[in-house]
Design an enzyme around this catalytic site. Structure first.
Site, PDB file in Angstrom:
ATOM      1  N   TYR A  75      64.129   7.962 -28.497  1.00 17.60           N
ATOM      2  CA  TYR A  75      62.858   7.801 -29.225  1.00 17.60           C
ATOM      3  C   TYR A  75      61.887   6.890 -28.471  1.00 17.60           C
ATOM      4  O   TYR A  75      60.679   7.103 -28.500  1.00 17.60           O
ATOM      5  CB  TYR A  75      63.119   7.331 -30.665  1.00 17.60           C
ATOM      6  CG  TYR A  75      63.569   8.502 -31.497  1.00 17.60           C
ATOM      7  CD1 TYR A  75      64.920   8.825 -31.645  1.00 17.60           C
ATOM      8  CD2 TYR A  75      62.637   9.376 -32.050  1.00 17.60           C
ATOM      9  CE1 TYR A  75      65.324   9.955 -32.336  1.00 17.60           C
ATOM     10  CE2 TYR A  75      63.033  10.505 -32.751  1.00 17.60           C
ATOM     11  CZ  TYR A  75      64.373  10.801 -32.871  1.00 17.60           C
ATOM     12  OH  TYR A  75      64.754  11.943 -33.537  1.00 17.60           O
ATOM     13  N   GLN A 110      55.152  19.947 -39.182  1.00 14.77           N
ATOM     14  CA  GLN A 110      56.532  19.651 -38.818  1.00 14.77           C
ATOM     15  C   GLN A 110      56.551  18.589 -37.722  1.00 14.77           C
ATOM     16  O   GLN A 110      57.598  18.060 -37.374  1.00 14.77           O
ATOM     17  CB  GLN A 110      57.229  20.910 -38.288  1.00 14.77           C
ATOM     18  CG  GLN A 110      57.272  22.064 -39.270  1.00 14.77           C
ATOM     19  CD  GLN A 110      57.826  23.312 -38.609  1.00 14.77           C
ATOM     20  OE1 GLN A 110      59.042  23.438 -38.410  1.00 14.77           O
ATOM     21  NE2 GLN A 110      56.961  24.227 -38.238  1.00 14.77           N
ATOM     22  N   ASP A 113      54.338  13.580 -34.256  1.00 23.64           N
ATOM     23  CA  ASP A 113      53.567  12.900 -33.201  1.00 23.64           C
ATOM     24  C   ASP A 113      52.325  12.166 -33.708  1.00 23.64           C
ATOM     25  O   ASP A 113      51.693  11.425 -32.961  1.00 23.64           O
ATOM     26  CB  ASP A 113      53.177  13.916 -32.095  1.00 23.64           C
ATOM     27  CG  ASP A 113      52.388  15.126 -32.627  1.00 23.64           C
ATOM     28  OD1 ASP A 113      52.533  16.214 -32.056  1.00 23.64           O
ATOM     29  OD2 ASP A 113      51.635  14.974 -33.623  1.00 23.64           O
ATOM     30  N   HIS A 128      58.565  16.234 -41.642  1.00 23.16           N
ATOM     31  CA  HIS A 128      59.696  15.726 -40.846  1.00 23.16           C
ATOM     32  C   HIS A 128      59.495  14.272 -40.461  1.00 23.16           C
ATOM     33  O   HIS A 128      60.181  13.746 -39.591  1.00 23.16           O
ATOM     34  CB  HIS A 128      59.910  16.601 -39.595  1.00 23.16           C
ATOM     35  CG  HIS A 128      60.376  17.975 -39.932  1.00 23.16           C
ATOM     36  ND1 HIS A 128      60.234  19.047 -39.081  1.00 23.16           N
ATOM     37  CD2 HIS A 128      60.974  18.457 -41.045  1.00 23.16           C
ATOM     38  CE1 HIS A 128      60.735  20.136 -39.669  1.00 23.16           C
ATOM     39  NE2 HIS A 128      61.184  19.807 -40.851  1.00 23.16           N
ATOM     40  N   CYS A 136      63.857   0.131 -42.206  1.00 19.49           N
ATOM     41  CA  CYS A 136      65.003  -0.785 -42.101  1.00 19.49           C
ATOM     42  C   CYS A 136      66.174  -0.244 -42.912  1.00 19.49           C
ATOM     43  O   CYS A 136      66.030   0.098 -44.090  1.00 19.49           O
ATOM     44  CB  CYS A 136      64.601  -2.169 -42.632  1.00 19.49           C
ATOM     45  SG  CYS A 136      66.011  -3.301 -42.711  1.00 19.49           S
ATOM     46  N   CYS A 156      64.854  -5.537 -38.042  1.00 21.98           N
ATOM     47  CA  CYS A 156      63.806  -5.798 -39.041  1.00 21.98           C
ATOM     48  C   CYS A 156      63.433  -7.288 -38.990  1.00 21.98           C
ATOM     49  O   CYS A 156      64.322  -8.149 -39.026  1.00 21.98           O
ATOM     50  CB  CYS A 156      64.391  -5.434 -40.406  1.00 21.98           C
ATOM     51  SG  CYS A 156      63.385  -5.917 -41.809  1.00 21.98           S
ATOM     52  N   GLY A 196      51.666  27.524 -34.041  1.00 20.54           N
ATOM     53  CA  GLY A 196      52.516  26.887 -33.033  1.00 20.54           C
ATOM     54  C   GLY A 196      53.884  26.498 -33.521  1.00 20.54           C
ATOM     55  O   GLY A 196      54.373  25.416 -33.202  1.00 20.54           O
ATOM     56  N   SER A 198      58.005  28.039 -33.921  1.00 26.04           N
ATOM     57  CA  SER A 198      58.937  29.139 -33.606  1.00 26.04           C
ATOM     58  C   SER A 198      59.591  29.657 -34.878  1.00 26.04           C
ATOM     59  O   SER A 198      60.383  30.582 -34.831  1.00 26.04           O
ATOM     60  CB  SER A 198      60.018  28.625 -32.644  1.00 26.04           C
ATOM     61  OG  SER A 198      60.717  27.536 -33.258  1.00 26.04           O
ATOM     62  N   GLU A 224      53.628  33.441 -28.466  1.00 30.07           N
ATOM     63  CA  GLU A 224      54.505  34.620 -28.438  1.00 30.07           C
ATOM     64  C   GLU A 224      54.864  35.015 -29.860  1.00 30.07           C
ATOM     65  O   GLU A 224      54.635  34.251 -30.808  1.00 30.07           O
ATOM     66  CB  GLU A 224      55.782  34.308 -27.652  1.00 30.07           C
ATOM     67  CG  GLU A 224      56.528  33.118 -28.224  1.00 30.07           C
ATOM     68  CD  GLU A 224      57.569  32.550 -27.258  1.00 30.07           C
ATOM     69  OE1 GLU A 224      57.521  32.843 -26.054  1.00 30.07           O
ATOM     70  OE2 GLU A 224      58.414  31.782 -27.736  1.00 30.07           O
TER      71      GLU A 224
END
Ligand code: BV8
Ligand code: ZN
Length: 251
Positions: A75, A110, A113, A128, A136, A156, A196, A198, A224
């Site tokens: 992360y 989802q 960011d 998500h 914490c 924390c 965007g 899948s 796609e």
């Protein structure tokens, strides 16, 4: 330019614009593909996260219990990468769409960011979670922390408990309130844009089918085709950063 310039694409593009103009309460569902042109690696595509890391190994509660430092390295790596990423014209076009339809507009993402917030979207359901938030494990305190953590796993500063990323890992339940709101939005919208994704990860992927079942028009925008493609009204193949702003032109 938009990748597929065929007459068919132009006809579908025109139909999609008409559906948006005629909508009363649209909902948008976004996945990693909307952030790809901002430099955020998707999970599956070329150079995707899965290629370098086994996200299954890392984005799970078991992995965190087994080796919190390793998961935090993953992360921290994503935090360092994301810190350089900026929202792109597709994120900004959805802000324009929200301004046109608000309050009858919901953005379900989802993505963890934070780029929709950075772009200026307001009514967002981050189903998500959010990579910039930490929670914490001992006192449950939620915090938004930018940048990377110097010492991992971070603690924390209230109770000294261990912090975890406030994201939903594979095998973890989504927040029932957030999922409930996203489901209600999918059930009651008259139009859904699916951008965007899948359409692999559940239960997010079911939201598009739920909207379709409830009679909404569903438009997919992707590089796609996906498993959903045959079941939706319109699929526009091309880059979100080019197609989405074009769809919102004139709104
Ligand atoms: C749960 C946070 C149950 C972490 C993420 C059926 C029902 C319920 C669960 C399951 C089920 N089947 C399987 C499951 C388990 C699992 C799952 O779905 N597995 C998949 C892999 C089969 N689901 C779960 O575990 C969920 N939890 O259901 O819990 C439960 C209930 C009660 C009690 C206990 C448990 C939790 C899922 C959430 C996982 N967390 N993220 C982190 O990020 O670190 S998911 C993560 O991957 C992302 O958030 C995102 O959602 C997902 C990736 O999907 P996409 O966004 O679609 O990205 P992808 O790379 O796959 O695709 C990108 C697309 O963009 C492509 O189509 C590409 O063509 C396109 N694209 C690329 N560039 C562009 C573009 N399009 C346009 N323009 C471009 N420029
Ligand atoms: Zn604490």
């Amino acid at each position: 330019m938009i990748d597929d310039n065929s007459e068919l694409f132009k006809e579908k593009f025109r139909q999609a614009k008409d559906m948006i103009a005629a909508a009363g309460h649209p909902v948008v569902l976004t996945g990693a593909g909307i952030s790809a042109e901002s430099g955020v690696p998707t999970f599956r595509g070329e150079g995707g996260l899965w290629k370098q890391y086994n996200v299954f190994e890392l984005a799970t509660p078991e992995a965190f219990t087994r080796d919190p430092a390793l998961v935090w390295e993953f992360y921290n790596w994503r935090r360092e990468l994301l810190a350089k990423c900026r929202c792109n014209p597709a994120h900004l076009a959805l802000v324009k769409m929200e301004q046109r339809f608000s309050p009858a507009f919901t953005l379900i993402t989802q993505n963890v960011d934070g780029l929709h917030t950075q772009a200026g979207s307001r009514n967002i359901l981050e189903i998500h979670g959010n990579l910039w938030q930490v929670r914490c494990l001992r006192c449950g305190r939620l915090d938004t922390v930018y940048g990377v953590f110097e010492s991992i796993p971070p603690k924390c500063d209230q109770c000294g408990g261990m912090l975890r990323p406030n994201v939903v890992w594979f095998g973890e339940a989504l927040d029932p309130q957030v999922l409930g709101a996203a489901t209600a939005a999918a059930e009651s919208c008259d139009l859904m844009l699916v951008i965007g994704t899948s359409a692999v990860v559940q239960p997010a992927a079911s939201l598009a089918i739920l909207a379709k079942k409830r009679g909404a028009g569903v438009i997919e925008i992707n590089l796609e085709e996906t498993d959903h493609t045959g079941r939706l009204d319109i699929t526009l193949l091309g880059k979100a950063g080019e197609i989405v702003p074009g769809l919102m032109d004139g709104l």
